[in-house]
Design a protein around this motif. Sequence first.
Motif, PDB file in Angstrom:
ATOM      1  N   ALA A   1       0.248  -8.630  -1.395  1.00  0.00           N
ATOM      2  CA  ALA A   1       0.263  -7.774  -0.200  1.00  0.00           C
ATOM      3  C   ALA A   1      -1.108  -7.828   0.448  1.00  0.00           C
ATOM      4  O   ALA A   1      -2.116  -7.540  -0.201  1.00  0.00           O
ATOM      5  N   VAL A   2      -1.155  -8.191   1.719  1.00  0.00           N
ATOM      6  CA  VAL A   2      -2.438  -8.317   2.410  1.00  0.00           C
ATOM      7  C   VAL A   2      -2.698  -7.172   3.385  1.00  0.00           C
ATOM      8  O   VAL A   2      -3.806  -7.027   3.892  1.00  0.00           O
ATOM      9  N   SER A   3      -1.669  -6.360   3.667  1.00  0.00           N
ATOM     10  CA  SER A   3      -1.845  -5.182   4.513  1.00  0.00           C
ATOM     11  C   SER A   3      -0.659  -4.253   4.277  1.00  0.00           C
ATOM     12  O   SER A   3       0.149  -4.466   3.370  1.00  0.00           O
ATOM     13  N   GLU A   4      -0.547  -3.214   5.109  1.00  0.00           N
ATOM     14  CA  GLU A   4       0.538  -2.251   4.966  1.00  0.00           C
ATOM     15  C   GLU A   4       1.905  -2.913   5.085  1.00  0.00           C
ATOM     16  O   GLU A   4       2.870  -2.485   4.443  1.00  0.00           O
ATOM     17  N   ASP A   5       1.997  -3.958   5.913  1.00  0.00           N
ATOM     18  CA  ASP A   5       3.312  -4.540   6.193  1.00  0.00           C
ATOM     19  C   ASP A   5       3.320  -6.072   6.180  1.00  0.00           C
ATOM     20  O   ASP A   5       4.196  -6.689   6.762  1.00  0.00           O
ATOM     21  N   THR A   6       2.342  -6.679   5.531  1.00  0.00           N
ATOM     22  CA  THR A   6       2.252  -8.139   5.511  1.00  0.00           C
ATOM     23  C   THR A   6       2.016  -8.647   4.095  1.00  0.00           C
ATOM     24  O   THR A   6       1.210  -8.066   3.356  1.00  0.00           O
TER      25      THR A   6
ATOM     26  N   PRO B   1       0.801  -1.233   0.000  1.00  0.00           N
ATOM     27  CA  PRO B   1       0.000   0.000   0.000  1.00  0.00           C
ATOM     28  C   PRO B   1       0.831   1.279   0.000  1.00  0.00           C
ATOM     29  O   PRO B   1       0.423   2.286  -0.567  1.00  0.00           O
ATOM     30  N   GLY B   2       2.014   1.252   0.612  1.00  0.00           N
ATOM     31  CA  GLY B   2       2.842   2.448   0.653  1.00  0.00           C
ATOM     32  C   GLY B   2       3.597   2.742  -0.624  1.00  0.00           C
ATOM     33  O   GLY B   2       4.203   3.810  -0.757  1.00  0.00           O
ATOM     34  N   GLY B   3       3.592   1.822  -1.580  1.00  0.00           N
ATOM     35  CA  GLY B   3       4.233   2.068  -2.872  1.00  0.00           C
ATOM     36  C   GLY B   3       5.404   1.173  -3.188  1.00  0.00           C
ATOM     37  O   GLY B   3       5.825   1.087  -4.346  1.00  0.00           O
ATOM     38  N   ARG B   4       5.981   0.494  -2.159  1.00  0.00           N
ATOM     39  CA  ARG B   4       7.076  -0.424  -2.451  1.00  0.00           C
ATOM     40  C   ARG B   4       6.574  -1.629  -3.242  1.00  0.00           C
ATOM     41  O   ARG B   4       5.390  -1.987  -3.165  1.00  0.00           O
ATOM     42  N   LEU B   5       7.474  -2.245  -3.976  1.00  0.00           N
ATOM     43  CA  LEU B   5       7.119  -3.379  -4.821  1.00  0.00           C
ATOM     44  C   LEU B   5       7.741  -4.643  -4.240  1.00  0.00           C
ATOM     45  O   LEU B   5       8.912  -4.663  -3.869  1.00  0.00           O
TER      46      LEU B   5
ATOM     47  N   PRO C   1       5.707 -10.936 -21.711  1.00  0.00           N
ATOM     48  CA  PRO C   1       5.268 -10.451 -20.395  1.00  0.00           C
ATOM     49  C   PRO C   1       4.473 -11.533 -19.674  1.00  0.00           C
ATOM     50  O   PRO C   1       3.680 -12.259 -20.289  1.00  0.00           O
ATOM     51  N   PHE C   2       4.693 -11.629 -18.368  1.00  0.00           N
ATOM     52  CA  PHE C   2       4.090 -12.750 -17.640  1.00  0.00           C
ATOM     53  C   PHE C   2       3.379 -12.312 -16.356  1.00  0.00           C
ATOM     54  O   PHE C   2       2.218 -12.622 -16.137  1.00  0.00           O
ATOM     55  N   SER C   3       4.079 -11.601 -15.479  1.00  0.00           N
ATOM     56  CA  SER C   3       3.503 -11.195 -14.192  1.00  0.00           C
ATOM     57  C   SER C   3       3.097  -9.731 -14.232  1.00  0.00           C
ATOM     58  O   SER C   3       3.807  -8.902 -14.807  1.00  0.00           O
ATOM     59  N   ILE C   4       1.970  -9.415 -13.593  1.00  0.00           N
ATOM     60  CA  ILE C   4       1.465  -8.042 -13.613  1.00  0.00           C
ATOM     61  C   ILE C   4       0.798  -7.727 -12.288  1.00  0.00           C
ATOM     62  O   ILE C   4       0.231  -8.605 -11.633  1.00  0.00           O
ATOM     63  N   CYS C   5       0.891  -6.480 -11.870  1.00  0.00           N
ATOM     64  CA  CYS C   5       0.173  -6.019 -10.676  1.00  0.00           C
ATOM     65  C   CYS C   5      -0.106  -4.533 -10.823  1.00  0.00           C
ATOM     66  O   CYS C   5       0.525  -3.841 -11.633  1.00  0.00           O
ATOM     67  N   ILE C   6      -1.059  -4.047 -10.041  1.00  0.00           N
ATOM     68  CA  ILE C   6      -1.456  -2.638 -10.071  1.00  0.00           C
ATOM     69  C   ILE C   6      -1.504  -2.125  -8.641  1.00  0.00           C
ATOM     70  O   ILE C   6      -1.972  -2.830  -7.729  1.00  0.00           O
ATOM     71  N   SER C   7      -1.001  -0.916  -8.427  1.00  0.00           N
ATOM     72  CA  SER C   7      -0.929  -0.346  -7.082  1.00  0.00           C
ATOM     73  C   SER C   7      -2.322  -0.169  -6.493  1.00  0.00           C
ATOM     74  O   SER C   7      -3.321  -0.096  -7.210  1.00  0.00           O
TER      75      SER C   7
ATOM     76  N   ASP D   1      10.497   2.814  -4.556  1.00  0.00           N
ATOM     77  CA  ASP D   1       9.829   3.491  -5.674  1.00  0.00           C
ATOM     78  C   ASP D   1      10.718   3.621  -6.897  1.00  0.00           C
ATOM     79  O   ASP D   1      10.218   3.749  -8.028  1.00  0.00           O
ATOM     80  N   CYS D   2      12.029   3.636  -6.700  1.00  0.00           N
ATOM     81  CA  CYS D   2      12.974   3.769  -7.821  1.00  0.00           C
ATOM     82  C   CYS D   2      13.455   2.414  -8.329  1.00  0.00           C
ATOM     83  O   CYS D   2      14.397   2.343  -9.129  1.00  0.00           O
ATOM     84  N   LEU D   3      12.817   1.336  -7.849  1.00  0.00           N
ATOM     85  CA  LEU D   3      13.167  -0.036  -8.206  1.00  0.00           C
ATOM     86  C   LEU D   3      14.573  -0.412  -7.751  1.00  0.00           C
ATOM     87  O   LEU D   3      15.224  -1.267  -8.357  1.00  0.00           O
ATOM     88  N   GLU D   4      15.016   0.238  -6.673  1.00  0.00           N
ATOM     89  CA  GLU D   4      16.250  -0.187  -6.009  1.00  0.00           C
ATOM     90  C   GLU D   4      15.887  -1.292  -5.016  1.00  0.00           C
ATOM     91  O   GLU D   4      14.943  -1.147  -4.232  1.00  0.00           O
ATOM     92  N   LYS D   5      16.635  -2.413  -5.068  1.00  0.00           N
ATOM     93  CA  LYS D   5      16.345  -3.509  -4.147  1.00  0.00           C
ATOM     94  C   LYS D   5      16.751  -3.108  -2.732  1.00  0.00           C
ATOM     95  O   LYS D   5      17.901  -2.776  -2.470  1.00  0.00           O
TER      96      LYS D   5
END
Length: 445
Positions: free
Chosen positions: A243-248, A205-209, A415-421, A224-228
């Motif tokens: 992602a099931v919550s802010e931190d889980t 939810p906070g924007g990290r991937l 392309p194989f995997s996809i997600c939306i914020s 956000d900059c795709l830095e690991k």
Amino acid sequence: MVLQPRLVIAKESCDSAVMHWKSNEISLRDSVKSLPQKINNIRAQMNEKFNKLLQDVEKDSTAFVKLQLIKGNENISKCDGLAMRFLTSLKFLDEVSIHGTPEQKFIAVHELNKQVKLAQKEVEHECDQLETVDISLKMNETSAPKDIIEDKNRLGALKIQTNKVTIDHVRGQRPVNLKLAKIIYLTKSENDKHEPLLNGVDFLPGGRLIAIDNMNDELLVFDDCLEKTGSIDLSYHPLSVVAVSEDTVAITSATGGNHQVELLYVSESSTLVNIKTYKVNGRYNSACLKDDNNLVIGTFDAIKLARILSLSGEEKDFSVNFHSKPYHPDTVSCTYIKELDKVIISDLDENLLYIYDVATNTRVIVRDSKIDGPTGVAVGPMNSVFVCCQNTNSVVQISPTGVILSSHMLDMRFPFSICISKDKTKLAVSNRRKEKRTLQVFKIN
């Protein structure tokens, strides 16, 4: 004496001036005293005009609303009737497709085609009647009160404005634009045994991937900059992450008989800690959030192609007659439209999407030349479905009713995997090509 008349005249002039000022004072007092009454008279007359305006507006608006409600109810009745006919046809077509002989299927499709052609004209007619109506009060701001009091001009009037709208506007469906924001090339690190392959991605939810590296059994966290910014080695072969919550986050695994779901805590510094792991009965290869307490899980090698999994480990079935087909985990994917209670299933083998309506237990099959090699699916703005098409190297946007809205070419192969914020403003996609594997993030406009 000549002086005496002059004095008399001067005195009379002064006396006259005094009388004038006294008279003027009385006149002014009388005039001021009468002003409130004049104002009250004007106000009373204007109040009568306002009362008349109020009566006219109430009368006209009530009559207009009554006519609009009659018109609207007639249109609702016609559309409900058409919808029930289509629902009956969909159920009949499903039954024939599942249980009918080839001859019965041919006859059913032939007959329904004729019915649909006739019904489509009725649908087009009903859609042409769509409109919005704005009711407002237009006051007369230019006429003098005298003209209004004397009925030369009206104080105001009811204003009605009608505007035609299209069915696309009513649906709220429109093609979106995707603008590339970030891209990284996935390369083998010193600790990796194989070239990385992101089999599942999702936004916190906070924007990290977050992403699972299916080849190296690893969970990765990107900023956000795709830095690991974090990673953890997994003791199993992961298939999907959500992602099931802010931190889980939840990770599914169904390899080597190890059918399980692991919940992991993701700290702000991207440290990953196991919360709990529980066994499940199904073989799950895709996952998305249903609500705060449940996931929708896509299955393979099973009759029930989608199930509900609570975060405590309880498994339940949808009340939907899914098509029965055993899939390889790479040939099927699943997502869920929460607002519409619809399950979406992609079929790589048949080049199509199934849209199952849980409430009505019906389905729509989406087949189009743009859908070629469908893999990962995700739900975006306006409840549109976005599907990766590996044979055309594109992402296709589909309305929740199965209408193709747009197709976006990607600078990647397969392309194989996809997600939306969670705020529906960003889309991430990764691929499965042996060379030049990438992770790309797009802004959705």
